[in-house]
Design an enzyme around this catalytic site. Structure first.
Site, PDB file in Angstrom:
ATOM      1  N   HIS A 177       0.849  -1.196   0.000  1.00 19.46           N
ATOM      2  CA  HIS A 177       0.000   0.000   0.000  1.00 19.46           C
ATOM      3  C   HIS A 177       0.883   1.243   0.000  1.00 19.46           C
ATOM      4  CE1 HIS A 177      -2.694   3.078   1.650  1.00 19.46           C
ATOM      5  NE2 HIS A 177      -3.705   2.320   1.272  1.00 19.46           N
ATOM      6  N   CYS A 210      -3.567   2.521  -4.532  1.00 16.85           N
ATOM      7  CA  CYS A 210      -4.501   3.336  -3.750  1.00 16.85           C
ATOM      8  C   CYS A 210      -4.518   4.729  -4.363  1.00 16.85           C
ATOM      9  CB  CYS A 210      -4.097   3.387  -2.280  1.00 16.85           C
ATOM     10  SG  CYS A 210      -5.196   4.467  -1.327  1.00 16.85           S
ATOM     11  N   HIS A 261      -7.476   0.273  -4.137  1.00 15.34           N
ATOM     12  CA  HIS A 261      -8.324   1.108  -3.279  1.00 15.34           C
ATOM     13  C   HIS A 261      -8.740   2.280  -4.151  1.00 15.34           C
ATOM     14  CE1 HIS A 261      -6.295   0.027   0.851  1.00 15.34           C
ATOM     15  NE2 HIS A 261      -6.907  -0.998   0.298  1.00 15.34           N
ATOM     16  N   ASP A 263     -12.635   2.828  -1.498  1.00 13.71           N
ATOM     17  CA  ASP A 263     -11.877   3.154  -0.295  1.00 13.71           C
ATOM     18  C   ASP A 263     -12.536   4.365   0.355  1.00 13.71           C
ATOM     19  OD1 ASP A 263      -9.893   2.860   1.564  1.00 13.71           O
ATOM     20  OD2 ASP A 263      -8.437   4.055   0.467  1.00 13.71           O
ATOM     21  N   HIS A 264     -12.715   4.278   1.621  1.00 16.07           N
ATOM     22  CA  HIS A 264     -13.306   5.371   2.407  1.00 16.07           C
ATOM     23  C   HIS A 264     -14.620   5.855   1.779  1.00 16.07           C
ATOM     24  CE1 HIS A 264      -9.037   6.476   4.025  1.00 16.07           C
ATOM     25  NE2 HIS A 264      -9.338   5.197   4.122  1.00 16.07           N
ATOM     26  N   TYR A 309     -14.876   4.811   7.177  1.00 15.34           N
ATOM     27  CA  TYR A 309     -15.550   3.585   6.725  1.00 15.34           C
ATOM     28  C   TYR A 309     -17.050   3.564   7.018  1.00 15.34           C
ATOM     29  CZ  TYR A 309     -11.011   1.943   5.416  1.00 15.34           C
ATOM     30  OH  TYR A 309      -9.798   1.823   4.788  1.00 15.34           O
TER      31      TYR A 309
END
Ligand code: DNO
Length: 394
Positions: free
Chosen positions: A239, A277, A304, A354-355, A371
């Site tokens: 990551h 990501c 991500h 992601d998020h 999240y």
């Protein structure tokens, strides 16, 4: 592309049906309760897998296909006295995961702090809230709360002035909040929560570790673990740094294309892969995300997908809605989709939204920062729209 959802486990307040209703088929999870550095057992992994994969009658199946993350202990990052033992433990955890048929493992190699934000609930013009990195608040923490020795060298006169003004306007609650956000570690973080004195000790332990040394330590780790990963048919996905630049004078070495290229050159093993990501990398103007997706396509096993928006001072940013912000999401998804079509069924790229911003019902919940259920559902829905259009040949 397989669509996944990060799940923090049964106590995190998001039932598995949320994942089904969002349209995802795959789950990203980890044994968050196991202390960093302790080896996971196959039985523990099997218990979590059972929980995820045993669908009640009439419900669609879910597959736990990615482990995010097996944390890399600090001793490995510093090549400290315990590094060898810690690498053995990491390999044992990887083996426990592989024995349960999970073949993608995400990890990161950031020193002392993992992903970093100064604000968890910055109100956006729609009334939703977003996570934010405010450079002045960050500098106020570094200079006035942490009081890192020599920190002033890392900031210009104007930066220091702005940080002081920010700090002087903060209430004790603001200060406590900032310490919690930066030092106490956000959910999913793979570094230990710290008090301010512990934070200083940690930094001290890195005094002799510059970017070259740190990169060498990561390469040493990869050389030790990739032969086992290959034998287990596991793909390791690194990551990127979030944000992708040095913080607190510490080296960060997974911040751009040159960083990743150096790692793939040093350790060409096919198990040495990347978690793309877009949110982390997208913070830096030097990262062209569609170009990175194309260049590293065969190394990408996990993605991500989210976007960030740089603010006026260019070092502050907030987490934008998935199709807004600085990332050209359509172009990135197109690259991943194109790569994915070249692969066999067992090798598919797995992505998760992601998020997400907190919105609607999220605003009444006290969930894990980054999240929320509805915000992520919106993100996934938008990403699914891109994929549907690509599938239709548009
Ligand atoms: C934040 C995440 C991080 C990430 C780990 C990967 O939401 O991107 O927690 O999972 O750094 O090891």
């Amino acid at each position: 592309m397989r669509q996944a959802w990060r799940w923090y486990g049964p106590d995190a307040g998001i039932p598995l049906d949320t994942i089904r209703q969002a349209g995802a088929t795959d789950v990203v999870s980890a044994l968050h309760h196991v202390p960093i550095g302790e080896a996971w057992t196959a039985a523990d992994v099997a218990a979590r897998k059972n929980l995820i994969e045993t669908a009640p009658a009439g419900r669609s199946p879910l597959t736990w296909s990615v482990v995010e993350s097996i944390p890399v202990a600090d001793a490995i990052k510093r090549r400290g006295a315990e590094a060898r033992q810690e690498i053995e433990n990491w390999i044992a955890s990887m083996t426990a995961v592989a024995e349960n048929g999970i073949r993608i493992i995400c990890y990161n190699f950031m020193p002392v702090v993992d992903w970093t934000r100064t604000d968890l609930d910055h109100v956006t013009p729609t009334g939703s809230t977003a996570m934010r990195f405010d450079q002045d608040r960050f500098a106020a923490f570094d200079l006035h709360i942490l009081q890192r020795p020599n920190a002033d060298k890392d900031y210009s006169d104007t930066d220091r002035q702005r940080a002081r003004t920010k700090f002087e306007a903060m209430s004790q609650d603001d200060i406590d909040d900032l310490i919690r956000n930066i030092a106490s570690a956000l959910p999913g973080s793979t570094t230990e929560p710290m008090t301010i004195p512990e934070f200083r000790d940690h930094l001290e332990a890195y005094a002799a570790i510059n970017a070259n040394v740190f990169r060498r330590n990561l390469i040493g780790f990869l050389k030790a673990v990739t032969p086992v990963a290959e034998a287990l048919e596991v793909k390791l996905t690194l990551h990127p740094d979030d944000p992708p630049r040095p913080l607190f004078g510490l080296p960060r070495i997974a911040s751009n294309a040159a960083d990743y290229a150096a790692l793939f050159d040093a350790v060409p093993s096919p198990s040495n892969g990347m978690c793309l990501c877009t949110g982390s990398l997208g913070v830096s103007t030097e990262n062209d995300l569609p170009e990175m997706a194309r260049r590293f396509a065969p190394r990408i096993h996990f993605a991500h997908l989210r976007s960030t928006k740089r603010e006026e001072d260019s070092r502050s940013f907030h987490e934008a809605a998935h199709l807004e912000g600085d990332v050209d999401m359509v172009a990135v998804v197109r690259e991943l989709y194109t790569e994915n079509r070249k692969r066999s069924a067992g090798e598919t790229i797995i992505f998760r939204p992601d998020h997400g911003q907190r919105m609607l019902g999220d605003l009444q919940e006290k969930g894990s920062p980054g999240y929320p259920a509805v915000g992520r559902l919106r993100g996934l829905a938008e990403l699914r729209g891109i994929i549907a259009a690509l599938e239709a040949g548009m």
